[in-house]
Design an enzyme around this catalytic site. Sequence first.
Site, PDB file in Angstrom:
ATOM      1  N   TYR A  11      13.291 -41.342  48.216  1.00 43.91           N
ATOM      2  CA  TYR A  11      13.773 -41.268  46.837  1.00 43.91           C
ATOM      3  C   TYR A  11      14.141 -42.665  46.337  1.00 43.91           C
ATOM      4  O   TYR A  11      13.746 -43.077  45.255  1.00 43.91           O
ATOM      5  CB  TYR A  11      14.979 -40.322  46.747  1.00 43.91           C
ATOM      6  CG  TYR A  11      15.541 -40.171  45.359  1.00 43.91           C
ATOM      7  CD1 TYR A  11      15.014 -39.237  44.478  1.00 43.91           C
ATOM      8  CD2 TYR A  11      16.586 -40.980  44.914  1.00 43.91           C
ATOM      9  CE1 TYR A  11      15.519 -39.102  43.188  1.00 43.91           C
ATOM     10  CE2 TYR A  11      17.095 -40.855  43.636  1.00 43.91           C
ATOM     11  CZ  TYR A  11      16.557 -39.913  42.785  1.00 43.91           C
ATOM     12  OH  TYR A  11      17.053 -39.791  41.503  1.00 43.91           O
ATOM     13  N   HIS A  15      12.180 -45.600  43.443  1.00 43.46           N
ATOM     14  CA  HIS A  15      12.887 -46.211  42.312  1.00 43.46           C
ATOM     15  C   HIS A  15      12.886 -47.733  42.375  1.00 43.46           C
ATOM     16  O   HIS A  15      13.515 -48.383  41.553  1.00 43.46           O
ATOM     17  CB  HIS A  15      14.335 -45.696  42.256  1.00 43.46           C
ATOM     18  CG  HIS A  15      14.443 -44.304  41.725  1.00 43.46           C
ATOM     19  ND1 HIS A  15      14.206 -43.204  42.515  1.00 43.46           N
ATOM     20  CD2 HIS A  15      14.742 -43.851  40.491  1.00 43.46           C
ATOM     21  CE1 HIS A  15      14.368 -42.120  41.785  1.00 43.46           C
ATOM     22  NE2 HIS A  15      14.692 -42.472  40.548  1.00 43.46           N
ATOM     23  N   TYR A  34      21.442 -47.052  32.865  1.00 34.20           N
ATOM     24  CA  TYR A  34      21.158 -45.854  33.652  1.00 34.20           C
ATOM     25  C   TYR A  34      21.327 -46.221  35.114  1.00 34.20           C
ATOM     26  O   TYR A  34      20.663 -47.139  35.611  1.00 34.20           O
ATOM     27  CB  TYR A  34      19.734 -45.395  33.384  1.00 34.20           C
ATOM     28  CG  TYR A  34      19.381 -43.975  33.768  1.00 34.20           C
ATOM     29  CD1 TYR A  34      20.126 -43.233  34.686  1.00 34.20           C
ATOM     30  CD2 TYR A  34      18.256 -43.378  33.229  1.00 34.20           C
ATOM     31  CE1 TYR A  34      19.767 -41.941  35.017  1.00 34.20           C
ATOM     32  CE2 TYR A  34      17.886 -42.081  33.557  1.00 34.20           C
ATOM     33  CZ  TYR A  34      18.654 -41.365  34.461  1.00 34.20           C
ATOM     34  OH  TYR A  34      18.285 -40.081  34.789  1.00 34.20           O
ATOM     35  N   TRP A  69       6.611 -38.160  36.072  1.00 41.38           N
ATOM     36  CA  TRP A  69       7.643 -38.618  37.009  1.00 41.38           C
ATOM     37  C   TRP A  69       8.283 -37.415  37.700  1.00 41.38           C
ATOM     38  O   TRP A  69       8.495 -37.430  38.911  1.00 41.38           O
ATOM     39  CB  TRP A  69       8.696 -39.450  36.278  1.00 41.38           C
ATOM     40  CG  TRP A  69       9.770 -39.985  37.170  1.00 41.38           C
ATOM     41  CD1 TRP A  69      11.021 -39.467  37.356  1.00 41.38           C
ATOM     42  CD2 TRP A  69       9.708 -41.134  38.019  1.00 41.38           C
ATOM     43  NE1 TRP A  69      11.730 -40.218  38.252  1.00 41.38           N
ATOM     44  CE2 TRP A  69      10.941 -41.247  38.675  1.00 41.38           C
ATOM     45  CE3 TRP A  69       8.710 -42.073  38.277  1.00 41.38           C
ATOM     46  CZ2 TRP A  69      11.214 -42.269  39.580  1.00 41.38           C
ATOM     47  CZ3 TRP A  69       8.999 -43.092  39.177  1.00 41.38           C
ATOM     48  CH2 TRP A  69      10.232 -43.183  39.820  1.00 41.38           C
TER      49      TRP A  69
END
Length: 110
Positions: A11, A15, A34, A69
Amino acid sequence: MSVHPGQADEYARRHQPIWPEHEEMLLAHGVCAYTIFIDPATNDLFAYVEFEREEQWAGIAETAVCQRWGAHMSELMPSRADNSPVATVLDEVFHIEKGNGLVRSTNETP
């Protein structure tokens, strides 16, 4: 949100960085900041986002890049049938911010 056990590293890798077109879409939809955090003990994710207008933020899920995504990430985390992540919205209890010489807090009464 959360990730499946054993998927936290993947994960995070996905990113680093996110797709350029995903980043451009977020910025175009008014995202100012964010951040996503992970609790390694529970695999729970906590996302903090600042955006300009609620309407812009709400429109993100309808974009093609966001849907791609979601499909890309769905194998790593609990997801709905449309590939959006299973998420719980948290109610804000407290916030303090300094700006324009003023300190504003969500626990102030008008």
